[in-house]
Enzyme design. Structure first.
Site, short mmCIF file in Angstrom:
data_model
loop_
_atom_site.label_atom_id
_atom_site.label_comp_id
_atom_site.label_asym_id
_atom_site.label_seq_id
_atom_site.Cartn_x
_atom_site.Cartn_y
_atom_site.Cartn_z
N LYS A 122 0.82 -1.21 0.00
CA LYS A 122 0.00 0.00 0.00
C LYS A 122 0.86 1.27 0.00
O LYS A 122 0.43 2.32 -0.45
CB LYS A 122 -0.93 0.02 1.22
CG LYS A 122 -1.86 -1.18 1.36
CD LYS A 122 -3.06 -1.09 0.45
CE LYS A 122 -4.15 -2.09 0.78
NZ LYS A 122 -3.78 -3.51 0.57
C1 PLP Z 1 -4.36 -4.63 -0.06
C2 PLP Z 1 -3.55 -5.87 -0.17
C3 PLP Z 1 -3.78 -6.82 -1.21
C4 PLP Z 1 -4.90 -6.68 -2.21
O1 PLP Z 1 -4.66 -5.67 -3.17
P1 PLP Z 1 -5.86 -5.11 -4.09
O2 PLP Z 1 -5.28 -3.96 -4.82
O3 PLP Z 1 -6.92 -4.68 -3.12
O4 PLP Z 1 -6.30 -6.21 -4.97
C5 PLP Z 1 -2.94 -7.92 -1.27
N1 PLP Z 1 -1.96 -8.12 -0.36
C6 PLP Z 1 -1.71 -7.23 0.65
C7 PLP Z 1 -0.62 -7.52 1.62
C8 PLP Z 1 -2.49 -6.07 0.77
O5 PLP Z 1 -2.25 -5.22 1.79
#
Ligand code: PLP
Length: 518
Positions: A122
């Site tokens: 993120k």
């Molecule tokens: C948010 C997240 C995801 C999923 O990503 P999206 O863009 O919502 O598909 C996968 N792995 C981790 C560790 C995340 O924090």
């Protein structure tokens, strides 16, 4: 070459006057409930893509933003990205590509997206969005717009909250308040949030589960009287930092362009030849960014959607039916992918129907009322041309952590493990890029279960169950050949706890907490 500015329309066909990048970053959601998408997608030549190898990551980002015609000058973009992708990442490569398998030409390649300050992917977007949010507010003011202050309100199940706090801390013209379910986040995730530094941040524990928390925050956003009162009494408008904001998607497109460049540079793919990519998917934001990179000319043959037991997307890609009618929400070792309504899928539907906002509107309405929709055969065929899909049950996810560690000495987190397993099944003749979304130490307990062959959800041995997650990570690291623990996670037990207040989960409590904070 002169860059023409690309404007933004929305997935439900409601925007009359196409918007600039800076406008859509501040607005987040389009009027009418749709998502902003670019009216056209710029194209890069192979020479341009390969030429990026010579630039640092921040300049690659600046280049992609320029080609997307965002309404900031190249000099301004360079300056902003130098700040965004700087020292807060623990490697100058920002998001390195690892090849755990010695034979580079044949192997699986891993794109590590977790070298930012909170150790989850993120950060790649939530370091960028706040900086552009603030710059967009300044632009709006310079153009004679209102001098409104913005309060970012976030309901989080874990990773987003910390990354958003870290990104918005002490950013001009903004404050941020985060709500997390009191019993719904891990020890590490909670400590990451309640120790957050910064003058403009605030964190509340909320009684109830994530859904209660999210529902109340959404109701606050929909409360027009409350919005009027905030503006009148505090000159403040509410805004959101979740992944429907285009300002979070565009930074993700950058790392797919960059990844191809790096793979070509080191001979993992012959320049111009296609690669496949497997993405551990929840809200469909990350994988959607890979799709946009492909449309820009990056040679990506297939993007493979990897799901956990909550496999609504995998079923959709394989059948054309998106249904949550009889689907139970399941808890898995990869909680950031425990999600049933994937908001970013709406962008794909809009793109593959040739920008048919009316049809997208009908499908989304069916999802609201009947809890499902089915796309037509032509749309499904288009989706299947670009996307593959697979899912991994929780026990296989944990077993994969062990397999990969024992075979390659490479330690992965449960989200990455889901992608790894699906990638193995999906691998054809093309080099495969596996997207790694979190450092293992964010999910140490489940990594331990994997390494030691325990069942999902199994109790940890007596002597470990008394440890904090930080201490447990050190044990896991010992088992796994002294695997490094990111400093930001390892020092959490020493940091001062700043936020201890718990509130009830109803919308009145959330609204009054906002007023108190302001
Ligand atoms: C948010 C997240 C995801 C999923 O990503 P999206 O863009 O919502 O598909 C996968 N792995 C981790 C560790 C995340 O924090």
């Amino acid at each position: 070459m002169a860059q023409s500015e690309i404007r933004y329309i929305d997935t439900r066909g409601k925007v009359v006057e196409p918007q600039r990048f800076s406008d859509v970053v501040i607005k987040g959601l389009a009027p009418g409930g749709g998502l902003f998408v670019p009216a056209e997608i710029p194209h890069l030549t192979m020479d341009e893509i390969l030429g990026l190898a010579k630039l640092p990551y921040a300049r690659r980002a600046s280049f992609v933003y320029q080609r997307f015609g965002v309404d900031f000058t190249p000099e301004k973009l360079d300056a902003l990205f130098d700040r965004i992708y700087g020292k807060q990442f623990d490697t100058p490569e920002i998001c390195p590509i690892i090849c755990p398998i010695s034979d580079v030409a044949d192997g699986m390649h891993v794109l590590e997206l977790w070298h930012g300050p909170t150790s989850a992917f993120k950060d790649m977007a939530l370091q960028a969005l706040p900086v552009f949010f603030s710059a967009s507010v300044e632009k709006q003011r310079a153009e004679g717009g209102p001098d409104t202050h913005y309060l970012i309100a976030v309901a989080t199940s874990g990773d987003t909250g910390k990354a958003a706090l870290q990104g918005f801390a002490d950013v001009d013209h903004t404050s941020i308040v985060v709500y997390y379910p009191r019993d719904g986040v891990s020890d590490i995730q909670r400590k990451q949030m309640v120790t957050q530094e910064g003058k403009n941040v605030c964190v509340y524990a909320v009684e109830g589960n994530f859904d209660d928390c999210q529902t109340s925050v959404k109701r606050m956003f929909a409360d027009a009287d409350f919005a009027k009162k905030l503006l009148a009494d505090h000159n403040t408008a509410l805004s959101s930092a979740n992944s429907i904001n285009w300002g979070r998607l565009l930074p993700q497109v950058v790392y797919y362009v960059s990844a191809y460049t790096m793979m070509a540079e080191r001979g993992a793919v012959k320049a111009g030849d296609p690669i496949d990519i497997t993405v551990p998917t929840g809200n469909f934001g990350n994988i959607m960014a890979a799709w946009y990179a492909k449309q820009m000319g990056v040679p990506i043959a297939r993007t493979v959607c990897a799901s956990n037991d909550n496999k609504v997307l995998t079923d959709f890609i394989n059948s054309g039916i998106y249904t949550i009618r009889e689907r139970e929400f399941l808890k898995t070792p990869s909680p950031s992918m425990d999600i049933l309504v994937s908001s970013n899928l709406e962008r794909l539907l809009f793109e593959v129907t040739g920008h048919d906002g009316e049809t997208v509107r009908a499908w989304e309405a069916a999802l609201d009322s009947a809890r499902e929709y089915q796309v037509d055969a032509e749309t499904l065929a288009k989706i299947q041309q670009d996307f593959g899909a697979g899912y991994v049950p929780s026990d296989e996810c944990l077993a994969t952590i062990r397999e990969v560690y024992e075979t390659y000495g490479y330690l992965i987190d449960p989200h990455t493990a889901v992608a790894w397993k699906v990638a193995e099944q999906a691998k054809g003749g093309n080099p495969m890029l596996v997207v790694s979304t979190a450092n293992w130490a964010k999910f140490g307990a489940n990594v331990y279960r994997g390494l030691e062959g325990l069942e999902p959800g199994a109790a940890l041995p007596e002597e470990l169950s008394k440890l904090t997650d930080v201490e447990l990570n050190r044990q896991v690291s010992k088992i796994a050949g002294d695997a490094p623990i990111p400093a930001g996670l390892d020092e959490l037990d020493q940091k001062e706890v700043r936020f201890t207040e718990a509130i009830s989960g109803d919308v009145e409590a959330i609204e009054s907490s906002v007023v108190r904070f302001l």
